[in-house]
Design an enzyme around this catalytic site. Sequence first.
Site, mmCIF file in Angstrom:
data_model
loop_
_atom_site.group_PDB
_atom_site.id
_atom_site.type_symbol
_atom_site.label_atom_id
_atom_site.label_comp_id
_atom_site.label_asym_id
_atom_site.label_seq_id
_atom_site.Cartn_x
_atom_site.Cartn_y
_atom_site.Cartn_z
ATOM 1 N N SER A 134 2.917 5.839 -39.127
ATOM 2 C CA SER A 134 3.271 6.481 -40.395
ATOM 3 C C SER A 134 4.497 7.353 -40.161
ATOM 4 C CB SER A 134 2.124 7.376 -40.851
ATOM 5 O OG SER A 134 2.553 8.278 -41.852
ATOM 6 N N TYR A 147 -4.210 13.630 -39.013
ATOM 7 C CA TYR A 147 -3.608 12.318 -39.320
ATOM 8 C C TYR A 147 -2.273 12.161 -38.578
ATOM 9 C CZ TYR A 147 -1.683 8.447 -42.159
ATOM 10 O OH TYR A 147 -1.130 7.256 -42.576
ATOM 11 N N LYS A 151 -1.336 9.368 -35.697
ATOM 12 C CA LYS A 151 -0.260 8.398 -35.908
ATOM 13 C C LYS A 151 0.864 8.567 -34.879
ATOM 14 C CE LYS A 151 -1.910 6.017 -39.352
ATOM 15 N NZ LYS A 151 -2.263 4.605 -39.158
HETATM 16 P P1 NAP Z 1 -6.013 1.719 -47.910
HETATM 17 O O1 NAP Z 1 -5.495 1.044 -49.140
HETATM 18 O O2 NAP Z 1 -6.842 2.939 -48.036
HETATM 19 O O3 NAP Z 1 -6.804 0.609 -47.059
HETATM 20 C C1 NAP Z 1 -7.350 0.972 -45.832
HETATM 21 C C2 NAP Z 1 -7.902 -0.267 -45.164
HETATM 22 O O4 NAP Z 1 -8.427 0.150 -43.884
HETATM 23 C C3 NAP Z 1 -9.037 -0.898 -45.940
HETATM 24 O O5 NAP Z 1 -8.935 -2.299 -45.860
HETATM 25 C C4 NAP Z 1 -10.277 -0.412 -45.191
HETATM 26 O O6 NAP Z 1 -11.366 -1.341 -45.196
HETATM 27 C C5 NAP Z 1 -9.744 -0.327 -43.770
HETATM 28 N N1 NAP Z 1 -10.557 0.564 -42.940
HETATM 29 C C6 NAP Z 1 -10.731 1.899 -43.049
HETATM 30 N N2 NAP Z 1 -11.579 2.342 -42.116
HETATM 31 C C7 NAP Z 1 -11.937 1.250 -41.386
HETATM 32 C C8 NAP Z 1 -12.797 1.038 -40.285
HETATM 33 N N3 NAP Z 1 -13.466 2.057 -39.719
HETATM 34 N N4 NAP Z 1 -12.931 -0.212 -39.799
HETATM 35 C C9 NAP Z 1 -12.258 -1.248 -40.357
HETATM 36 N N5 NAP Z 1 -11.459 -1.126 -41.415
HETATM 37 C C10 NAP Z 1 -11.297 0.119 -41.918
HETATM 38 O O7 NAP Z 1 -4.816 2.131 -46.951
HETATM 39 P P2 NAP Z 1 -3.315 1.573 -46.803
HETATM 40 O O8 NAP Z 1 -2.447 2.481 -47.565
HETATM 41 O O9 NAP Z 1 -3.258 0.128 -47.032
HETATM 42 O O10 NAP Z 1 -3.079 1.911 -45.263
HETATM 43 C C11 NAP Z 1 -3.005 0.932 -44.249
HETATM 44 C C12 NAP Z 1 -2.399 1.564 -43.017
HETATM 45 O O11 NAP Z 1 -1.100 2.060 -43.358
HETATM 46 C C13 NAP Z 1 -3.181 2.756 -42.484
HETATM 47 O O12 NAP Z 1 -3.175 2.739 -41.086
HETATM 48 C C14 NAP Z 1 -2.387 3.947 -43.016
HETATM 49 O O13 NAP Z 1 -2.577 5.094 -42.227
HETATM 50 C C15 NAP Z 1 -0.983 3.415 -42.939
HETATM 51 N N6 NAP Z 1 -0.046 4.107 -43.809
HETATM 52 C C16 NAP Z 1 -0.207 4.127 -45.163
HETATM 53 C C17 NAP Z 1 0.709 4.821 -45.946
HETATM 54 C C18 NAP Z 1 0.586 4.906 -47.441
HETATM 55 O O14 NAP Z 1 1.321 5.694 -48.053
HETATM 56 N N7 NAP Z 1 -0.288 4.143 -48.082
HETATM 57 C C19 NAP Z 1 1.782 5.488 -45.343
HETATM 58 C C20 NAP Z 1 1.921 5.444 -43.963
HETATM 59 C C21 NAP Z 1 1.009 4.741 -43.202
HETATM 60 P P3 NAP Z 1 -12.648 -1.232 -46.187
HETATM 61 O O15 NAP Z 1 -12.120 -0.849 -47.533
HETATM 62 O O16 NAP Z 1 -13.244 -2.603 -46.127
HETATM 63 O O17 NAP Z 1 -13.569 -0.198 -45.600
#
Ligand code: NAP
Length: 239
Positions: A134, A147, A151
């Site tokens: 991130s 967090y 990261k």
């Molecule tokens: P999201 O929409 O909240 O989705 C999170 C995903 O992670 C879901 O598929 C969830 O699965 C899965 N997950 C959570 N805990 C888990 C566990 N213990 N075991 C297996 N799967 C798990 O998040 P996103 O925004 O797509 O984020 C994806 C990645 O990008 C993350 O690493 C996040 O930190 C990073 N990121 C996101 C942003 C942003 O602004 N969105 C920015 C920087 C980095 P279930 O729903 O099936 O539990």
Amino acid sequence: MKTVLITGASRGIGCETARCFHDLGYNVVINYNKNKSAALQLQSSLTNSIAIRADVSDENQVRAMVEEAVDRFGFIDVLVNNAGIAQQKMFTDITTDDWDKMMSVNLKSVYNTCKYVVPKMVHEKRGKIINVSSMWGITGASCEVHYSAAKAAVIGFTKALAKELGPSGIQVNAVAPGTIMTDMCSGYDEETLSALREETPLCRLGTPYDVAKTICFLASDDASFITGQVISTDGGMVI
Ligand code: NAP
């Protein structure tokens, strides 16, 4: 046919990444934890895909998932460590349980998957690992110390493993997304989102597709001389 395993592929960035790899002709392993129906729906829309439930913070569940994926598709060519959780809290309000959960899901998970995927990649002398960090892992975010720390550690992990596995023909890279419109951002109010939009040189927030395409690029032959790098898909937030 190549195979990709994407953790946290039931929603958001992981889900979009699964679609993009499918469009490139990959077999897709869709990992999920709680959202079985979304994962099964995605599986039914992608030919040559399998949805496997595993809490990525649990080593035994990850081992079983990797075994099932290998039984089905033979070899994992690309591992995308995407599953993650976020939480906004003042540092003084973060509990030990909050800290431990943040580190387990966002960092130990990366160790867990690599532990079971890397030996086979080393044996075959090929493979690509892409970790989702991130921008907060680079710059640090107020009210997201745990967090940001997790990261940032993913970035250190990526660089070190890239050095170690390069001689085995394995590339390890990271992406550092900016603010991407997924469920993870539901904790931000409109004022915060608007401020983040204004701070972004490209004047918009990101989409899961923006990140998915970066991940697919890093997995492609076009990126064959890139390893140990952190690619910012953030509209210029971190320059
Ligand atoms: P999201 O929409 O909240 O989705 C999170 C995903 O992670 C879901 O598929 C969830 O699965 C899965 N997950 C959570 N805990 C888990 C566990 N213990 N075991 C297996 N799967 C798990 O998040 P996103 O925004 O797509 O984020 C994806 C990645 O990008 C993350 O690493 C996040 O930190 C990073 N990121 C996101 C942003 C942003 O602004 N969105 C920015 C920087 C980095 P279930 O729903 O099936 O539990």
